[in-house]
Scaffold this motif. Sequence first.
Motif, mmCIF file in Angstrom:
data_model
loop_
_atom_site.group_PDB
_atom_site.id
_atom_site.type_symbol
_atom_site.label_atom_id
_atom_site.label_comp_id
_atom_site.label_asym_id
_atom_site.label_seq_id
_atom_site.Cartn_x
_atom_site.Cartn_y
_atom_site.Cartn_z
ATOM 1 N N GLN A 139 -5.894 -12.599 -9.174
ATOM 2 C CA GLN A 139 -6.054 -13.846 -8.427
ATOM 3 C C GLN A 139 -6.007 -13.619 -6.922
ATOM 4 O OE1 GLN A 139 -2.991 -16.292 -10.229
ATOM 5 N NE2 GLN A 139 -4.344 -16.964 -11.891
ATOM 6 N N LYS A 140 -5.526 -12.474 -6.502
ATOM 7 C CA LYS A 140 -5.648 -12.065 -5.094
ATOM 8 C C LYS A 140 -6.320 -10.689 -5.073
ATOM 9 C CE LYS A 140 -0.819 -10.537 -4.874
ATOM 10 N NZ LYS A 140 -1.115 -9.145 -5.233
ATOM 11 N N GLY A 141 -7.464 -10.647 -5.712
ATOM 12 C CA GLY A 141 -8.168 -9.380 -5.911
ATOM 13 C C GLY A 141 -8.663 -8.717 -4.643
ATOM 14 N N ALA A 142 -8.929 -9.518 -3.589
ATOM 15 C CA ALA A 142 -9.420 -8.920 -2.343
ATOM 16 C C ALA A 142 -8.393 -7.951 -1.772
ATOM 17 C CB ALA A 142 -9.754 -10.010 -1.331
ATOM 18 N N ALA A 143 -7.127 -8.355 -1.763
ATOM 19 C CA ALA A 143 -6.065 -7.481 -1.246
ATOM 20 C C ALA A 143 -5.882 -6.264 -2.149
ATOM 21 C CB ALA A 143 -4.751 -8.252 -1.145
ATOM 22 N N GLU A 144 -5.934 -6.478 -3.462
ATOM 23 C CA GLU A 144 -5.768 -5.366 -4.401
ATOM 24 C C GLU A 144 -6.852 -4.313 -4.194
ATOM 25 O OE1 GLU A 144 -3.266 -5.004 -6.511
ATOM 26 O OE2 GLU A 144 -2.331 -6.947 -6.122
ATOM 27 N N ASN A 145 -8.080 -4.754 -3.971
ATOM 28 C CA ASN A 145 -9.176 -3.813 -3.734
ATOM 29 C C ASN A 145 -8.972 -3.031 -2.437
ATOM 30 O OD1 ASN A 145 -10.490 -4.591 -6.072
ATOM 31 N ND2 ASN A 145 -11.778 -6.108 -5.052
ATOM 32 N N ASN A 146 -8.480 -3.707 -1.418
ATOM 33 C CA ASN A 146 -8.258 -3.031 -0.144
ATOM 34 C C ASN A 146 -7.126 -2.006 -0.231
ATOM 35 O OD1 ASN A 146 -9.896 -3.278 2.104
ATOM 36 N ND2 ASN A 146 -8.329 -4.280 3.324
ATOM 37 N N HIS A 147 -6.202 -2.231 -1.146
ATOM 38 C CA HIS A 147 -5.116 -1.265 -1.335
ATOM 39 C C HIS A 147 -5.643 0.083 -1.809
ATOM 40 C CE1 HIS A 147 -1.880 -4.633 -1.857
ATOM 41 N NE2 HIS A 147 -2.321 -4.511 -0.620
ATOM 42 N N GLU A 148 -6.796 0.079 -2.467
ATOM 43 C CA GLU A 148 -7.393 1.343 -2.901
ATOM 44 C C GLU A 148 -7.715 2.236 -1.695
ATOM 45 O OE1 GLU A 148 -10.734 0.598 -5.363
ATOM 46 O OE2 GLU A 148 -9.608 -0.587 -6.838
ATOM 47 N N LEU A 149 -8.038 1.604 -0.560
ATOM 48 C CA LEU A 149 -8.327 2.386 0.644
ATOM 49 C C LEU A 149 -7.043 2.992 1.209
ATOM 50 C CD1 LEU A 149 -10.922 -0.010 2.322
ATOM 51 C CD2 LEU A 149 -11.372 2.034 0.947
ATOM 52 N N ILE A 150 -5.938 2.262 1.104
ATOM 53 C CA ILE A 150 -4.643 2.829 1.516
ATOM 54 C C ILE A 150 -4.318 4.039 0.654
ATOM 55 C CG2 ILE A 150 -2.143 2.412 1.563
ATOM 56 C CD1 ILE A 150 -2.711 -0.456 2.378
ATOM 57 N N ARG A 151 -4.596 3.939 -0.650
ATOM 58 C CA ARG A 151 -4.265 5.022 -1.570
ATOM 59 C C ARG A 151 -5.132 6.259 -1.365
ATOM 60 N NH1 ARG A 151 0.795 4.188 -2.616
ATOM 61 N NH2 ARG A 151 1.240 2.365 -3.922
ATOM 62 N N ARG A 152 -6.261 6.109 -0.708
ATOM 63 C CA ARG A 152 -7.043 7.305 -0.347
ATOM 64 C C ARG A 152 -6.289 8.152 0.679
ATOM 65 N NH1 ARG A 152 -13.408 5.859 0.698
ATOM 66 N NH2 ARG A 152 -13.736 4.418 -1.060
ATOM 67 N N ILE A 153 -5.546 7.471 1.536
ATOM 68 C CA ILE A 153 -4.846 8.156 2.624
ATOM 69 C C ILE A 153 -3.405 8.497 2.232
ATOM 70 C CG2 ILE A 153 -4.093 7.912 5.031
ATOM 71 C CD1 ILE A 153 -6.536 5.968 5.362
ATOM 72 N N VAL A 154 -2.746 7.571 1.543
ATOM 73 C CA VAL A 154 -1.386 7.815 1.028
ATOM 74 C C VAL A 154 -1.438 7.614 -0.485
ATOM 75 C CG1 VAL A 154 1.056 7.226 1.194
ATOM 76 C CG2 VAL A 154 -0.427 6.893 3.179
ATOM 77 N N PRO A 155 -1.658 8.674 -1.251
ATOM 78 C CA PRO A 155 -1.810 8.543 -2.708
ATOM 79 C C PRO A 155 -0.602 7.896 -3.365
ATOM 80 C CG PRO A 155 -2.490 10.725 -1.973
ATOM 81 C CD PRO A 155 -1.840 10.061 -0.792
ATOM 82 N N LYS A 156 -0.857 7.224 -4.462
ATOM 83 C CA LYS A 156 0.206 6.558 -5.209
ATOM 84 C C LYS A 156 1.287 7.551 -5.594
ATOM 85 C CE LYS A 156 0.774 3.015 -8.725
ATOM 86 N NZ LYS A 156 0.075 2.136 -9.692
ATOM 87 N N GLY A 157 2.545 7.153 -5.409
ATOM 88 C CA GLY A 157 3.668 8.033 -5.708
ATOM 89 C C GLY A 157 4.193 8.782 -4.507
ATOM 90 N N GLN A 158 3.386 8.865 -3.435
ATOM 91 C CA GLN A 158 3.855 9.539 -2.219
ATOM 92 C C GLN A 158 4.765 8.600 -1.437
ATOM 93 O OE1 GLN A 158 0.864 11.453 0.225
ATOM 94 N NE2 GLN A 158 2.117 11.240 2.061
ATOM 95 N N SER A 159 5.820 9.128 -0.888
ATOM 96 C CA SER A 159 6.787 8.333 -0.151
ATOM 97 C C SER A 159 6.244 7.908 1.209
ATOM 98 C CB SER A 159 8.075 9.142 0.033
ATOM 99 O OG SER A 159 8.968 8.460 0.892
#
Length: 273
Positions: free
Chosen positions: A189-209
Motif C-alpha cells: 500500500q506504500k509500494g513507491a517507498a518500498e521500491n525506492n528502498h531497493e536502490l538503498i540496498r544496492r549501496i548498503v546490502p540487506k543485513g549490513q550494519s
Amino acid sequence: DKIITPLIQRGQSIHHICVNNRDLIMHSEKSIYNYIDYNLFSTKNIDLPRKVVYRPRKKLKNHFKVDKTCRIGRTYQDFIEFMKENPDTPVVEMDTVEGNKGGKVLLTIHFVDSQFMLAYIRNANTSRSVIDIFEKLYWELGPETFLKLFPVILTDNGSEFTNPRAIEFDGQGNRRTRIFYCDPSAPYQKGAAENNHELIRRIVPKGQSFNSFQQKDISLMISHINSYSRKKLNDRSPYSVFSFLYGAKTLAKLDSELIESNEIIMNPSLLKY
C-alpha cells in the motif's frame, strides 16, 4: 550468618529458612539475598541451588508496545476516503530501513509524485527520534514550505510511528500534516517507498550494519539515488522533478545535491573510503 549459613549447607532454601526463623532473622528474603550477593555471609551464591540453576532473564532491548488507538481515524480506508475528497493532494510515504537488529536505522521519506527521497539516520528505532526529525524539518523549511511538502503522510504500523499527533501538530496546536496507516502486513500500500528502498540496498546490502555511517554518508547516498534517472519520470531524475515542483532553495535546505549522471555510483563502493 551463624543462623543462615549452616542451614543453607543442609540444602535449605532462603524462603524455608526465613519462614521458620522469623523471630531470629527479622529481615526479608530479598535482604538476605542481597547480603549474599554483597559477600557479607560465609555462604555464597554458588551454595544456593536455585540461584545456580536459574539464569537471569534477558531484558528485551528497544521493545515497545504498539498503541493501536493511534489508528483511529487514520486507517488506510480513511486515507482512501480523504484522497477521494482531496484528489490533488501530494502524498509522502514514510518508512524505516533497518541494518543489524538493535543498531542504527534509517527513517525514509518518499515523495510519491517526484520519487524524491530523504533519509535520516537514527541511533535507535524510537518514536522520539522520528518526532525530532520532523521538528527539525518543520523549523528549517519554515511552516509554509513544510505544509506544502507534507500535506499527507502514509506509513506502516511500526511502534516508531505511534505518536502521530506530535508530528501532525506543532507546539501551538497548529495542524501541519495528516498521518494515515497502511493495513497490517500490507507494505504494497506504500509500494513507491518500498521500491525506492531497493536502490538503498544496492549501496548498503540487506543485513549490513548502518552503525559506521553518519548523516553525511546517508545524505551522500541519497543524493546519488535522487540523481539517478527513472523511466517512470520520462528519464528524468527525482532531483530535477522535485526542483521543478518546489525549487532549488528547498533542495538546499534539505541538504540535497545533484550528482552528474556519469559520476553516480549505485553500489557499495560509494560509502567505502
